[in-house]
Design a protein around this motif. Structure first.
Motif, PDB file in Angstrom:
ATOM      1  N   THR A  48       2.455   1.783  -3.489  1.00  0.00           N
ATOM      2  CA  THR A  48       1.244   2.416  -4.512  1.00  0.00           C
ATOM      3  C   THR A  48       1.004   3.662  -4.129  1.00  0.00           C
ATOM      4  N   SER A  49       0.974   4.346  -2.833  1.00  0.00           N
ATOM      5  CA  SER A  49       0.560   5.577  -2.614  1.00  0.00           C
ATOM      6  C   SER A  49       1.732   6.422  -3.234  1.00  0.00           C
ATOM      7  N   HIS A  50       3.127   5.991  -2.965  1.00  0.00           N
ATOM      8  CA  HIS A  50       4.086   6.606  -3.382  1.00  0.00           C
ATOM      9  C   HIS A  50       4.097   6.890  -4.798  1.00  0.00           C
ATOM     10  N   ARG A  60       1.277   7.039  -6.742  1.00  0.00           N
ATOM     11  CA  ARG A  60       0.489   8.097  -7.122  1.00  0.00           C
ATOM     12  C   ARG A  60       0.799   9.293  -6.703  1.00  0.00           C
ATOM     13  N   ARG A  61       1.447   9.681  -5.646  1.00  0.00           N
ATOM     14  CA  ARG A  61       1.935  11.178  -5.313  1.00  0.00           C
ATOM     15  C   ARG A  61       3.167  11.540  -6.443  1.00  0.00           C
ATOM     16  N   HIS A  62       3.937  10.834  -6.758  1.00  0.00           N
ATOM     17  CA  HIS A  62       4.791  11.109  -7.820  1.00  0.00           C
ATOM     18  C   HIS A  62       4.718  10.232  -9.269  1.00  0.00           C
ATOM     19  N   LYS A  63       3.219  10.582  -9.369  1.00  0.00           N
ATOM     20  CA  LYS A  63       2.828   9.882 -10.813  1.00  0.00           C
ATOM     21  C   LYS A  63       3.710  10.545 -12.025  1.00  0.00           C
ATOM     22  N   LEU A  97       0.926  -1.151   0.094  1.00  0.00           N
ATOM     23  CA  LEU A  97       0.090   0.075   0.011  1.00  0.00           C
ATOM     24  C   LEU A  97       0.756   1.308  -0.044  1.00  0.00           C
ATOM     25  N   ARG A  98       2.015   1.288   0.897  1.00  0.00           N
ATOM     26  CA  ARG A  98       2.857   2.497   0.874  1.00  0.00           C
ATOM     27  C   ARG A  98       3.536   2.655  -0.507  1.00  0.00           C
TER      28      ARG A  98
END
Length: 106
Positions: free
Chosen positions: A5-7, A9-12, A2-3
């Protein structure tokens, strides 16, 4: 998971830019058809140096001009010299590594 994936998403946008740059560089005929790993690596390295040169040029100019406009001429001088040293180090790196390699081959 999950971490991670969120990383992404933030740095897409950064991930997309790095991915596109890597694909273009590795699929470039001059790099893909290189006669050896060293030749291909050096072609990629010089592409990176050319990009880095303009990044240093723009960032160095903006920072130095801002320091001069603020009246801090000493800081502008140090920044200017720092950016020159950074670019010089980028250019000297392959030669220095080759010298070290030759030292240990002998």
């Amino acid at each position: 998971m999950l971490r991670l994936t969120s990383h992404f998403r933030r740095h897409k946008t950064l991930c997309i830019q790095v991915g596109i740059t890597a694909v273009v560089m590795f699929l470039s005929p001059t790099v893909a058809l290189a006669s050896s790993v060293d030749d291909g690596g050096m072609k990629i390295y010089w592409k990176i140096v050319n990009v880095g040169k303009y990044v240093i040029l723009v960032k160095g100019a903006v920072n130095s001009i801002q320091s001069v406009l603020d009246g801090d001429y000493e800081k502008a001088k140090h920044q200017f010299i720092g950016y020159l040293i950074c670019f010089g180090a980028m250019l000297a790196l392959p030669g220095a590594l080759n010298q070290i390699e030759e030292l240990f081959k002998s």
